[in-house]
Design a protein around this motif. Sequence first.
Motif, mmCIF file in Angstrom:
data_model
loop_
_atom_site.group_PDB
_atom_site.id
_atom_site.type_symbol
_atom_site.label_atom_id
_atom_site.label_comp_id
_atom_site.label_asym_id
_atom_site.label_seq_id
_atom_site.Cartn_x
_atom_site.Cartn_y
_atom_site.Cartn_z
ATOM 1 N N ASN A 17 72.725 58.776 127.205
ATOM 2 C CA ASN A 17 71.598 59.699 127.098
ATOM 3 C C ASN A 17 71.020 60.096 128.454
ATOM 4 N N ARG A 18 70.945 59.150 129.361
ATOM 5 C CA ARG A 18 70.546 59.452 130.731
ATOM 6 C C ARG A 18 71.253 58.474 131.658
ATOM 7 N N THR A 19 71.855 58.985 132.703
ATOM 8 C CA THR A 19 72.610 58.142 133.625
ATOM 9 C C THR A 19 71.679 57.378 134.548
ATOM 10 N N LEU A 20 72.217 56.327 135.136
ATOM 11 C CA LEU A 20 71.452 55.575 136.127
ATOM 12 C C LEU A 20 71.116 56.459 137.319
ATOM 13 N N SER A 21 72.076 57.264 137.770
ATOM 14 C CA SER A 21 71.842 58.119 138.937
ATOM 15 C C SER A 21 70.813 59.213 138.654
ATOM 16 N N GLY A 22 70.590 59.507 137.387
ATOM 17 C CA GLY A 22 69.573 60.491 137.018
ATOM 18 C C GLY A 22 68.201 59.877 136.827
ATOM 19 N N PHE A 23 68.136 58.562 136.935
ATOM 20 C CA PHE A 23 66.882 57.837 136.724
ATOM 21 C C PHE A 23 66.413 57.130 137.982
ATOM 22 N N ILE A 70 65.787 54.464 126.415
ATOM 23 C CA ILE A 70 66.395 55.781 126.583
ATOM 24 C C ILE A 70 67.837 55.808 126.079
ATOM 25 N N ASN A 71 68.582 54.717 126.331
ATOM 26 C CA ASN A 71 70.009 54.719 126.022
ATOM 27 C C ASN A 71 70.417 53.807 124.863
ATOM 28 N N ASP A 72 69.463 53.177 124.224
ATOM 29 C CA ASP A 72 69.745 52.341 123.046
ATOM 30 C C ASP A 72 70.744 51.218 123.333
ATOM 31 N N VAL A 73 70.734 50.709 124.553
ATOM 32 C CA VAL A 73 71.575 49.554 124.905
ATOM 33 C C VAL A 73 70.804 48.292 124.541
ATOM 34 N N PRO A 74 71.417 47.339 123.836
ATOM 35 C CA PRO A 74 70.710 46.112 123.452
ATOM 36 C C PRO A 74 70.526 45.181 124.651
ATOM 37 N N ALA A 75 69.653 45.606 125.558
ATOM 38 C CA ALA A 75 69.458 44.886 126.822
ATOM 39 C C ALA A 75 68.231 43.980 126.750
ATOM 40 N N TYR A 76 68.318 42.894 127.498
ATOM 41 C CA TYR A 76 67.208 41.962 127.652
ATOM 42 C C TYR A 76 66.986 41.703 129.132
ATOM 43 N N LEU A 77 65.722 41.686 129.532
ATOM 44 C CA LEU A 77 65.346 41.347 130.897
ATOM 45 C C LEU A 77 64.869 39.902 130.884
ATOM 46 N N GLU A 84 75.719 51.404 139.975
ATOM 47 C CA GLU A 84 76.670 51.617 138.881
ATOM 48 C C GLU A 84 77.554 50.403 138.626
ATOM 49 N N GLN A 85 77.769 49.588 139.660
ATOM 50 C CA GLN A 85 78.671 48.446 139.504
ATOM 51 C C GLN A 85 78.126 47.403 138.539
ATOM 52 N N PHE A 86 76.812 47.264 138.445
ATOM 53 C CA PHE A 86 76.289 46.272 137.500
ATOM 54 C C PHE A 86 76.530 46.735 136.067
ATOM 55 N N LEU A 87 76.472 48.030 135.832
ATOM 56 C CA LEU A 87 76.767 48.556 134.498
ATOM 57 C C LEU A 87 78.245 48.404 134.157
ATOM 58 N N GLU A 88 79.098 48.697 135.127
ATOM 59 C CA GLU A 88 80.538 48.547 134.913
ATOM 60 C C GLU A 88 80.895 47.101 134.612
ATOM 61 N N LEU A 89 80.285 46.176 135.330
ATOM 62 C CA LEU A 89 80.559 44.759 135.115
ATOM 63 C C LEU A 89 80.208 44.337 133.698
ATOM 64 N N LEU A 90 79.133 44.897 133.171
ATOM 65 C CA LEU A 90 78.683 44.560 131.823
ATOM 66 C C LEU A 90 79.381 45.385 130.738
ATOM 67 N N GLY A 91 80.166 46.380 131.146
ATOM 68 C CA GLY A 91 80.825 47.242 130.172
ATOM 69 C C GLY A 91 79.867 48.180 129.474
ATOM 70 N N LEU A 102 74.092 38.397 135.626
ATOM 71 C CA LEU A 102 74.388 39.379 134.591
ATOM 72 C C LEU A 102 75.267 38.745 133.528
ATOM 73 N N GLY A 103 74.870 38.898 132.271
ATOM 74 C CA GLY A 103 75.641 38.306 131.186
ATOM 75 C C GLY A 103 75.684 39.204 129.971
ATOM 76 N N ARG A 104 76.602 38.860 129.078
ATOM 77 C CA ARG A 104 76.771 39.640 127.840
ATOM 78 C C ARG A 104 77.124 38.697 126.701
ATOM 79 N N ALA A 105 76.519 38.932 125.549
ATOM 80 C CA ALA A 105 76.800 38.132 124.361
ATOM 81 C C ALA A 105 77.874 38.798 123.523
ATOM 82 N N ALA A 106 78.463 38.026 122.630
ATOM 83 C CA ALA A 106 79.543 38.539 121.783
ATOM 84 C C ALA A 106 79.081 39.701 120.919
ATOM 85 N N GLY A 107 77.786 39.719 120.573
ATOM 86 C CA GLY A 107 77.253 40.791 119.742
ATOM 87 C C GLY A 107 76.945 42.063 120.505
ATOM 88 N N GLY A 108 77.181 42.058 121.822
ATOM 89 C CA GLY A 108 76.949 43.246 122.629
ATOM 90 C C GLY A 108 75.662 43.224 123.433
#
Length: 227
Positions: free
Chosen positions: A72-78, A163-170, A60-67, A89-95
């Motif tokens: 739709n589904r939690t990390l603990s449920g997956f 699942i959660n529509d987060v604009p994530a990139y690996l 959960e801490q990596f999600l908190e760090l990224l805001g 871990l990084g974040r752009a101004a556009g989210g």
Amino acid sequence: MRVVEPGEARGSLKWIRKAVNEHAATLNHEICSACGLGEFTDISWFSPLRADDYAEYRDEQFLELLGVTLTNRTLSGFWPRLGPQWDALGRAAGGEVFLVEAKANIPEILSQGTAASWASWRMIEQSLMETKAFLRVDPTTDWTGPLYQYANRLAHLYLLREINDVPAYLIYVYFIGDDDVRGPGSVAEWQAALTVVKKLLGLNDRNPLSKYIGEVFVDVRTMEDGA
């Protein structure tokens, strides 16, 4: 979970720290180019930072760090506890958020699979099967053996992006020229190994997540002191 790695850094640990803390502009450019995000997209890095003891984050801490909040589904449920520990871990101004896995030699791609308990294993197996189905991978393809680490990173991208529509990139950052760990000396060497990896995982070059996966190749000699 916040994790501080003890001892002197070497290999990918050394170079991702150097890239994030001393060569962020170059790293950002390469990542944005690989993901088709435009040349001038700025990325703010939250780990591994020198001011934070080069800590890495998981669960959960990596999600908190990224805001990031998963609605739709939690990390603990997956995925059970002690999931992937992200190299950066990084974040752009556009989210947009960036989950980084770094490698300096080919053996680093391999892992020992998972030593999870039975209950945790059932959750992992179900989430990997769900991810394989989404990526149109044969369900009998082994994602829990030596390539488990690569597979579980894909699963987390699926959780965030699909699942959660987060604009994530690996983002996979592959370092070139690290003679200290006998790393590949060229992009071609890395690409040959990665072709095998993807074939063994049953991945097509064009799959529903491929445009959200960036492969970046960084020559460590460009980051040497005095370079």
